[in-house]
Design a protein around this motif. Sequence first.
Motif, PDB file in Angstrom:
ATOM      1  N   PRO A 195       0.828  -1.209   0.000  1.00 35.83           N
ATOM      2  CA  PRO A 195       0.000   0.000   0.000  1.00 35.83           C
ATOM      3  C   PRO A 195       0.859   1.255   0.000  1.00 35.83           C
ATOM      4  CG  PRO A 195      -0.471  -1.390   1.918  1.00 35.83           C
ATOM      5  CD  PRO A 195       0.666  -1.999   1.187  1.00 35.83           C
ATOM      6  N   GLN A 227       0.639   7.704   2.798  1.00 35.44           N
ATOM      7  CA  GLN A 227       0.174   9.078   2.657  1.00 35.44           C
ATOM      8  C   GLN A 227       0.635   9.838   3.883  1.00 35.44           C
ATOM      9  OE1 GLN A 227      -4.033   8.795   2.111  1.00 35.44           O
ATOM     10  NE2 GLN A 227      -3.843   7.979   0.074  1.00 35.44           N
ATOM     11  N   HIS A 283      -6.408   0.024  11.705  1.00 35.59           N
ATOM     12  CA  HIS A 283      -7.627  -0.190  10.929  1.00 35.59           C
ATOM     13  C   HIS A 283      -7.430  -1.431  10.067  1.00 35.59           C
ATOM     14  CE1 HIS A 283      -9.303   3.763  11.954  1.00 35.59           C
ATOM     15  NE2 HIS A 283      -8.047   4.151  11.958  1.00 35.59           N
ATOM     16  N   THR A 343      -8.786  -2.077   7.147  1.00 36.36           N
ATOM     17  CA  THR A 343      -8.715  -1.793   5.716  1.00 36.36           C
ATOM     18  C   THR A 343      -8.112  -0.414   5.477  1.00 36.36           C
ATOM     19  OG1 THR A 343     -10.894  -0.775   5.650  1.00 36.36           O
ATOM     20  CG2 THR A 343     -10.793  -3.162   5.282  1.00 36.36           C
ATOM     21  N   GLN A 344      -7.601  -0.223   4.279  1.00 38.94           N
ATOM     22  CA  GLN A 344      -7.072   1.081   3.908  1.00 38.94           C
ATOM     23  C   GLN A 344      -8.206   2.101   3.829  1.00 38.94           C
ATOM     24  OE1 GLN A 344      -4.330   1.153   0.684  1.00 38.94           O
ATOM     25  NE2 GLN A 344      -4.055   3.359   0.801  1.00 38.94           N
ATOM     26  N   ALA A 345      -9.394   1.663   3.410  1.00 42.28           N
ATOM     27  CA  ALA A 345     -10.540   2.571   3.330  1.00 42.28           C
ATOM     28  C   ALA A 345     -10.901   3.111   4.709  1.00 42.28           C
ATOM     29  CB  ALA A 345     -11.735   1.862   2.713  1.00 42.28           C
ATOM     30  N   GLY A 346     -10.869   2.268   5.721  1.00 43.01           N
ATOM     31  CA  GLY A 346     -11.167   2.705   7.082  1.00 43.01           C
ATOM     32  C   GLY A 346     -10.136   3.692   7.599  1.00 43.01           C
ATOM     33  N   THR A 392      -8.208   5.615   5.715  1.00 43.29           N
ATOM     34  CA  THR A 392      -8.336   6.840   4.931  1.00 43.29           C
ATOM     35  C   THR A 392      -9.494   7.687   5.442  1.00 43.29           C
ATOM     36  OG1 THR A 392      -7.400   5.753   2.995  1.00 43.29           O
ATOM     37  CG2 THR A 392      -8.670   7.754   2.598  1.00 43.29           C
ATOM     38  N   GLU A 393     -10.589   7.049   5.797  1.00 47.40           N
ATOM     39  CA  GLU A 393     -11.734   7.778   6.347  1.00 47.40           C
ATOM     40  C   GLU A 393     -11.359   8.462   7.668  1.00 47.40           C
ATOM     41  OE1 GLU A 393     -16.171   6.774   8.073  1.00 47.40           O
ATOM     42  OE2 GLU A 393     -15.357   5.516   6.463  1.00 47.40           O
ATOM     43  N   GLN A 448      -9.192  11.491   6.893  1.00 45.67           N
ATOM     44  CA  GLN A 448      -9.998  12.612   6.399  1.00 45.67           C
ATOM     45  C   GLN A 448     -10.765  13.290   7.528  1.00 45.67           C
ATOM     46  OE1 GLN A 448     -12.255  10.722   3.306  1.00 45.67           O
ATOM     47  NE2 GLN A 448     -10.609  10.935   1.804  1.00 45.67           N
TER      48      GLN A 448
END
Length: 88
Positions: A4, A7, A56, A58-61, A63-64, A67
Amino acid sequence: MPEPSIQYLVLERTDAAHNIARYYVLSLEPTLFAEMALVRRWGRIGRAGGHRVEFHETQAGATEALQTWLKRKLRRSYRLTGASKRPA
């Protein structure tokens, strides 16, 4: 499985009239167990500060969560001074 991307966001808040010189760093980093970690670092500019790591699944979690923290800091007069993203 591709590695991954990392960031990295750097935010600062300065106000000479009120002696405010703070930084806040948010970064997404992979863990050894195929999870993602949101790492938060903060403190006074030029000094060591604190840090906290949130894991987390997942990466989506992650990233959320990043943000959410970014929005929170922008509301508190921090400004984005640096960012980077490493391609996968």
